[in-house]
Design a protein around this motif. Structure first.
Motif, PDB file in Angstrom:
ATOM      1  N   HIS A   1      -7.912  -8.519   1.722  1.00 38.49           N
ATOM      2  CA  HIS A   1      -8.170  -7.413   2.638  1.00 38.49           C
ATOM      3  C   HIS A   1      -6.884  -7.120   3.403  1.00 38.49           C
ATOM      4  N   HIS A   2      -6.964  -6.203   4.336  1.00 40.20           N
ATOM      5  CA  HIS A   2      -5.752  -5.784   5.049  1.00 40.20           C
ATOM      6  C   HIS A   2      -5.977  -5.775   6.551  1.00 40.20           C
TER       7      HIS A   2
ATOM      8  N   GLU B   1     -14.447  -3.385   0.408  1.00 39.80           N
ATOM      9  CA  GLU B   1     -13.277  -3.156   1.251  1.00 39.80           C
ATOM     10  C   GLU B   1     -13.575  -3.618   2.674  1.00 39.80           C
TER      11      GLU B   1
ATOM     12  N   MET C   1       0.831  -1.199   0.000  1.00 43.06           N
ATOM     13  CA  MET C   1       0.000   0.000   0.000  1.00 43.06           C
ATOM     14  C   MET C   1       0.866   1.249   0.000  1.00 43.06           C
TER      15      MET C   1
ATOM     16  N   HIS D   1     -11.112  -3.916   6.344  1.00 49.36           N
ATOM     17  CA  HIS D   1      -9.786  -3.929   6.958  1.00 49.36           C
ATOM     18  C   HIS D   1      -9.939  -4.221   8.443  1.00 49.36           C
TER      19      HIS D   1
ATOM     20  N   THR E   1      -7.565   1.360  -0.680  1.00 50.16           N
ATOM     21  CA  THR E   1      -7.640   0.217   0.221  1.00 50.16           C
ATOM     22  C   THR E   1      -8.181   0.605   1.591  1.00 50.16           C
TER      23      THR E   1
ATOM     24  N   GLU F   1      -3.510   0.624  -3.549  1.00 45.73           N
ATOM     25  CA  GLU F   1      -2.736  -0.558  -3.888  1.00 45.73           C
ATOM     26  C   GLU F   1      -2.906  -0.832  -5.378  1.00 45.73           C
TER      27      GLU F   1
END
Length: 128
Positions: A85-86, A116, A32, A118, A66, A76
Motif C-alpha cells: 500500500h502507499h 487498495e 507511482m 492508502h 494506486t 504503478e
C-alpha cells in the motif's frame, strides 16, 4: 524484448511505437505516476495515445491504479512485486510504500482480485 512488450504480444495486441515508448519509460522510472507525468515526460506522444495506452496497460494488468491525489489518478507497475500500500505526505506529497499484511482472499465468482489502501500523514521533513 522487455516483459511489458511480451505481455502485450501474449494477449494478441499490437506493439505500436506509442506503446513501446510508454513501456520503456515505465521500466526506466520507479514508483507511482500519473497521466500528467507521462504527458510531460513524453511530449512527442499525444494525450489520446497516452490515455489509450494507460487503459490498455490496466486491462492487461501491466499497471494498476494506486490512488487518486489532488484529482489525478496515479498508477504503478504491476510486475511480480510484493503487494503493498502507499502512504502520502499531506504536506509535500512525498509517497512511500507500506507492506500489506492482509492475507490473499478468494471470492467465489471473481478472479484477479485487488484491493487498495492508502495512508496519509505528515513526513518528518514537513513536521520540523
Amino acid at each position: 524484448m522487455n516483459w511489458i512488450l511480451q505481455k502485450i504480444l501474449s494477449r494478441e495486441k499490437r506493439i505500436t511505437s506509442q506503446r513501446e515508448t510508454v513501456a520503456t519509460w515505465l521500466l526506466q522510472n520507479e514508483g507511482m505516476f500519473s497521466p500528467k507525468d507521462l504527458i510531460q515526460a513524453l511530449p512527442d506522444l499525444d494525450r489520446v495515445s497516452i490515455y489509450r495506452t494507460i487503459d490498455l496497460f490496466v486491462q492487461l494488468d501491466i499497471i494498476h491504479p494506486t490512488l487518486v491525489m489532488e484529482g489525478h489518478q496515479y498508477y504503478e507497475l504491476h510486475e511480480d512485486v510484493t503487494h503493498h500500500h502507499h502512504v502520502v505526505c499531506t504536506g509535500c506529497k512525498k509517497s512511500g510504500c507500506v507492506p500489506c499484511v492482509l492475507p490473499t482472499k478468494k471470492i467465489d465468482g471473481f478472479t484477479h482480485l485487488h484491493h487498495e489502501v492508502h495512508f496519509t500523514g505528515l513526513c518528518t521533513a514537513c513536521t520540523t
